[in-house]
Design a protein around this motif. Structure first.
Motif, PDB file in Angstrom:
ATOM      1  N   THR A   8      22.020  -4.094  46.717  1.00 16.25           N
ATOM      2  CA  THR A   8      22.974  -3.104  45.972  1.00 16.25           C
ATOM      3  C   THR A   8      24.086  -2.529  47.205  1.00 16.25           C
ATOM      4  O   THR A   8      23.711  -2.128  48.469  1.00 16.25           O
ATOM      5  N   VAL A   9      25.101  -1.980  46.730  1.00 10.08           N
ATOM      6  CA  VAL A   9      26.222  -1.690  47.494  1.00 10.08           C
ATOM      7  C   VAL A   9      26.619  -0.480  46.727  1.00 10.08           C
ATOM      8  O   VAL A   9      26.716  -0.367  45.553  1.00 10.08           O
ATOM      9  N   THR A  10      27.212   0.452  47.674  1.00 10.02           N
ATOM     10  CA  THR A  10      27.557   1.763  46.909  1.00 10.02           C
ATOM     11  C   THR A  10      29.295   1.551  46.861  1.00 10.02           C
ATOM     12  O   THR A  10      29.848   1.313  48.066  1.00 10.02           O
ATOM     13  N   GLY A  11      29.921   1.828  46.123  1.00 13.55           N
ATOM     14  CA  GLY A  11      31.508   1.548  45.969  1.00 13.55           C
ATOM     15  C   GLY A  11      32.060   2.710  46.529  1.00 13.55           C
ATOM     16  O   GLY A  11      31.557   3.833  46.569  1.00 13.55           O
ATOM     17  N   ALA A  12      33.485   2.681  46.392  1.00 17.87           N
ATOM     18  CA  ALA A  12      34.169   4.079  47.050  1.00 17.87           C
ATOM     19  C   ALA A  12      33.894   5.035  45.931  1.00 17.87           C
ATOM     20  O   ALA A  12      34.429   6.182  46.315  1.00 17.87           O
ATOM     21  N   ASP A  13      33.600   4.862  44.752  1.00 15.42           N
ATOM     22  CA  ASP A  13      33.573   5.909  43.727  1.00 15.42           C
ATOM     23  C   ASP A  13      32.058   6.427  43.705  1.00 15.42           C
ATOM     24  O   ASP A  13      31.832   7.423  43.017  1.00 15.42           O
ATOM     25  N   GLY A  14      31.317   6.103  44.532  1.00 15.40           N
ATOM     26  CA  GLY A  14      29.847   6.605  44.828  1.00 15.40           C
ATOM     27  C   GLY A  14      28.912   5.864  44.073  1.00 15.40           C
ATOM     28  O   GLY A  14      27.876   6.163  44.032  1.00 15.40           O
ATOM     29  N   VAL A  15      29.366   5.114  43.142  1.00 14.63           N
ATOM     30  CA  VAL A  15      28.344   4.405  41.920  1.00 14.63           C
ATOM     31  C   VAL A  15      27.624   3.143  42.773  1.00 14.63           C
ATOM     32  O   VAL A  15      28.534   2.386  43.608  1.00 14.63           O
ATOM     33  N   GLU A  16      26.582   2.923  42.597  1.00 13.88           N
ATOM     34  CA  GLU A  16      25.842   1.771  43.225  1.00 13.88           C
ATOM     35  C   GLU A  16      26.053   0.611  42.197  1.00 13.88           C
ATOM     36  O   GLU A  16      25.933   0.644  40.970  1.00 13.88           O
ATOM     37  N   TYR A  17      26.435  -0.507  43.198  1.00 10.50           N
ATOM     38  CA  TYR A  17      26.729  -1.883  42.006  1.00 10.50           C
ATOM     39  C   TYR A  17      25.602  -2.887  42.520  1.00 10.50           C
ATOM     40  O   TYR A  17      25.267  -2.844  43.845  1.00 10.50           O
ATOM     41  N   LEU A  18      25.053  -4.001  41.768  1.00 13.66           N
ATOM     42  CA  LEU A  18      24.227  -5.028  42.084  1.00 13.66           C
ATOM     43  C   LEU A  18      25.459  -6.046  42.554  1.00 13.66           C
ATOM     44  O   LEU A  18      26.051  -6.336  41.507  1.00 13.66           O
ATOM     45  N   THR A  19      25.103  -6.779  43.480  1.00  9.66           N
ATOM     46  CA  THR A  19      25.874  -7.603  43.893  1.00  9.66           C
ATOM     47  C   THR A  19      25.210  -9.130  44.711  1.00  9.66           C
ATOM     48  O   THR A  19      24.133  -8.776  45.157  1.00  9.66           O
ATOM     49  N   ARG A  20      25.636 -10.034  44.642  1.00  6.90           N
ATOM     50  CA  ARG A  20      25.152 -11.487  45.185  1.00  6.90           C
ATOM     51  C   ARG A  20      25.504 -11.274  46.494  1.00  6.90           C
ATOM     52  O   ARG A  20      26.522 -10.818  46.855  1.00  6.90           O
ATOM     53  N   LYS A  21      24.307 -11.656  47.265  1.00  7.50           N
ATOM     54  CA  LYS A  21      24.680 -11.611  48.782  1.00  7.50           C
ATOM     55  C   LYS A  21      25.515 -12.690  49.209  1.00  7.50           C
ATOM     56  O   LYS A  21      25.380 -13.996  48.477  1.00  7.50           O
ATOM     57  N   ALA A  22      26.216 -12.687  50.101  1.00  8.10           N
ATOM     58  CA  ALA A  22      27.134 -13.784  50.757  1.00  8.10           C
ATOM     59  C   ALA A  22      26.480 -15.143  50.893  1.00  8.10           C
ATOM     60  O   ALA A  22      26.833 -16.125  50.714  1.00  8.10           O
ATOM     61  N   SER A  23      25.216 -14.659  51.579  1.00  8.18           N
ATOM     62  CA  SER A  23      24.239 -15.850  52.022  1.00  8.18           C
ATOM     63  C   SER A  23      23.945 -16.664  50.864  1.00  8.18           C
ATOM     64  O   SER A  23      23.716 -17.948  50.957  1.00  8.18           O
ATOM     65  N   TYR A  24      23.748 -16.189  49.793  1.00  5.77           N
ATOM     66  CA  TYR A  24      23.178 -16.759  48.381  1.00  5.77           C
ATOM     67  C   TYR A  24      24.497 -17.692  48.084  1.00  5.77           C
ATOM     68  O   TYR A  24      24.233 -18.778  47.421  1.00  5.77           O
ATOM     69  N   ASP A  25      25.594 -17.086  47.976  1.00  5.17           N
ATOM     70  CA  ASP A  25      26.659 -17.749  47.574  1.00  5.17           C
ATOM     71  C   ASP A  25      27.289 -19.152  48.400  1.00  5.17           C
ATOM     72  O   ASP A  25      27.498 -20.110  47.719  1.00  5.17           O
ATOM     73  N   LYS A  26      26.739 -18.963  49.732  1.00  2.25           N
ATOM     74  CA  LYS A  26      26.881 -20.112  50.589  1.00  2.25           C
ATOM     75  C   LYS A  26      25.912 -21.248  50.356  1.00  2.25           C
ATOM     76  O   LYS A  26      26.248 -22.451  50.116  1.00  2.25           O
ATOM     77  N   GLU A  27      24.660 -20.728  50.103  1.00  8.76           N
ATOM     78  CA  GLU A  27      23.581 -21.702  49.656  1.00  8.76           C
ATOM     79  C   GLU A  27      23.835 -22.394  48.524  1.00  8.76           C
ATOM     80  O   GLU A  27      23.721 -23.548  48.184  1.00  8.76           O
ATOM     81  N   VAL A  28      24.310 -21.568  47.378  1.00 16.95           N
ATOM     82  CA  VAL A  28      24.678 -22.552  45.983  1.00 16.95           C
ATOM     83  C   VAL A  28      25.898 -23.314  46.413  1.00 16.95           C
ATOM     84  O   VAL A  28      25.833 -24.408  45.690  1.00 16.95           O
ATOM     85  N   ALA A  29      26.797 -23.083  47.106  1.00 19.44           N
ATOM     86  CA  ALA A  29      27.907 -23.872  47.341  1.00 19.44           C
ATOM     87  C   ALA A  29      27.550 -25.259  48.067  1.00 19.44           C
ATOM     88  O   ALA A  29      27.982 -26.162  47.825  1.00 19.44           O
TER      89      ALA A  29
END
Length: 121
Positions: A8-29
């Motif tokens: 979970t990351v908080t955007g500049a607008d203060g809203v929390e977003y669910l995003t994939r971890k970079a380590s997961y993207d690397k593992e998939v690649a």
């Protein structure tokens, strides 16, 4: 959905977003790259051999030219440009050819080893 691969990351607008971890993207690649290597028909011996492992007889200048070709092989300008490697026995031409093929795979191209262009000793 496996929650350990997301954060979970908080955007500049203060809203929390669910995003994939970079380590997961690397593992998939990495998994996709390995699968494409296996489908290419390459000899598995060469899967882990990279440019830095080259110890053949070609000059550094020639190897840099081959690396440059490999870095551009996916571009439209290279559609009809071919690479021909020649040299004495044991100068690691095959290792260099596989490095070029792996660069092509990394750039999204499909690579398939052609049996008609290989020779048996």
């Amino acid at each position: 959905m496996n929650n350990e691969n997301y954060e979970t990351v908080t955007g500049a607008d203060g809203v929390e977003y669910l995003t994939r971890k970079a380590s997961y993207d690397k593992e998939v690649a990495d998994r996709k790259y390995k699968r494409v290597l296996e489908q290419s028909g390459m000899d598995p011996f060469y899967f882990d051999i990279e440019w830095k492992d080259y110890q053949g007889d070609l000059s550094l200048k020639d190897v840099e030219r081959i690396k440059r070709y490999a870095s551009l092989v996916h571009t439209p300008e290279m559609d009809y440009v071919h690479l021909y490697l020649w040299g004495e026995n044991s100068c690691q031409k095959i290792s260099l050819a596989y490095c070029v093929a792996k660069e092509a795979i990394r750039s999204g191209m499909k690579v398939k080893r052609s049996e008609e262009h290989t020779s048996e000793l």
